[in-house]
Design a protein around this motif. Structure first.
Motif, short mmCIF file in Angstrom:
data_model
loop_
_atom_site.label_atom_id
_atom_site.label_comp_id
_atom_site.label_asym_id
_atom_site.label_seq_id
_atom_site.Cartn_x
_atom_site.Cartn_y
_atom_site.Cartn_z
N ILE A 118 4.80 6.16 6.49
CA ILE A 118 4.66 5.35 5.46
C ILE A 118 5.31 3.71 5.54
N GLU A 119 6.30 3.47 6.56
CA GLU A 119 6.70 2.24 6.81
C GLU A 119 5.80 1.45 7.50
N GLN A 120 5.03 2.24 8.50
CA GLN A 120 4.13 1.73 9.52
C GLN A 120 2.62 1.20 8.83
N SER A 121 2.67 1.72 7.64
CA SER A 121 1.36 1.37 6.86
C SER A 121 1.41 0.09 6.46
N GLU A 122 -0.01 -0.47 6.30
CA GLU A 122 -0.21 -1.89 5.95
C GLU A 122 0.35 -2.37 4.71
N VAL A 123 0.29 -1.48 3.74
CA VAL A 123 0.98 -1.58 2.33
C VAL A 123 2.56 -1.80 2.40
N ALA A 124 3.17 -0.95 3.31
CA ALA A 124 4.57 -1.16 3.48
C ALA A 124 4.98 -2.34 4.19
N GLN A 125 4.09 -2.90 5.01
CA GLN A 125 4.40 -3.97 5.81
C GLN A 125 4.24 -5.06 5.01
#
Length: 308
Positions: free
Chosen positions: A166-173
């Motif tokens: 999840i932390e690597q996802s575009e939204v999390a970024q």
């Protein structure tokens, strides 16, 4: 060329804070009185509008975009305030629209909205982590093996890996960079502005006493209970209120009107400002009785909260 990041971002518009000021007798410009509602015993010095009502890097990504949007509202406030002082806020529809937009701006651009936004994102992320572990354990194991060469079996280890994905996802970024917050708060402003356009505007003055303004000044309220319920969802609110001077408060309502309200209601609305504040409320420098009221109210509120 990329615009420079603006660090000191006013959540309470300087044009609004100036309505609570008077010129310093020492020639140091306009001043108002801040009161620290987190520390009501603390004595604070008079301060300028420039040094009050701001947050450090509130919008952390492309702040110039947000500031341009806010400025489109604030630049129209000067003439609208003049119309309020003249007793003719509805003589020109442009002024009523500017005042209504100012209410919306201070409702959305707030510590309260940032808290709601952050809590919502973290809640969704936590639920997503649980769903991945429950619904896709085999896929998580295979992806963990591919990325880390580790065989993950326990729910805890799978949950930690799901959180990593999840932390690597575009939204999390985009959440971490602040880009998501900027697009969210700008989108929310346009959404609430469209809804508020269906409401009318009340311009209220006190029969006696004065208004103060907090650093979360645009507050949603319900008026069917005492004390007033505040910081509720826009769709559930009876009004959004915004003090704009010691003698004037704006409220979204059913009809356009200029009216007066009794001292008890002024006290109720000032109490809402004090309780909704992140840390400070602001008032005219010579509002000594109001300063005492603010300190006493903040002191009782903190005592009652500690007892709960």
């Amino acid at each position: 060329m990329k615009a420079a990041q603006i660090r000191r971002q006013h959540l309470v518009s300087k044009v609004l804070l100036k309505q609570f000021t008077e010129a310093s007798s020492e020639g140091s410009g306009l001043q108002l009185r801040p009161v620290d509602v987190r520390n009501p015993e603390r004595r604070t010095k008079l301060a300028s509008p420039r040094t009050c009502g701001w947050a450090d890097t509130f919008v952390a990504f492309d702040s110039a975009s947000a500031e341009k949007l806010w400025d489109s509202v604030e630049t129209r406030a000067h003439a609208a305030f003049e119309a309020v002082r003249a007793g003719t806020p509805f003589a020109d529809p442009v002024h009523a629209e500017a005042l209504r937009d100012l209410v919306v701006l201070h409702y959305v651009r707030s510590y309260r909205y940032r808290s709601v936004y952050t809590n919502a994102f973290e809640s969704v992320s936590g639920k997503l982590r649980g769903q991945l572990v429950r619904q896709y354990p085999e896929q998580l194991r295979r992806e963990a093996l591919r990325q880390t060469r580790l065989h993950l079996d326990s729910p805890g280890s799978l949950g930690a890996f799901a959180e990593r994905l999840i932390e690597q996802s575009e939204v999390a970024q985009e959440f971490e960079s602040g880009k998501l917050f900027r697009t969210s708060i700008e989108g929310m402003f346009h959404k609430v502005r469209a809804e508020a356009a269906k409401w009318r505007l009340e311009v209220l003055t006190p029969e006696s006493g004065q208004f103060l303004v907090g650093d979360n000044p645009g507050v949603s309220v319900r008026t069917d209970a005492k004390p007033l319920t505040y910081n509720i969802a826009f769709k559930d609110a009876h009004s959004i209120v915004l003090p704009i001077s010691p003698r004037h408060l704006l409220a979204l309502g059913r009809d356009d009107l200029v009216g007066t309200i009794p001292r008890a209601t002024v006290n109720d609305l000032n109490t809402v400002q004090i309780r909704a504040a992140n840390q400070y409320v602001y008032m005219h420098p010579r509002s000594t009785r109001l300063e005492t009221f603010a300190r006493d109210t903040a002191r009782r509120w903190r005592t009652d909260s500690a007892d709960d």
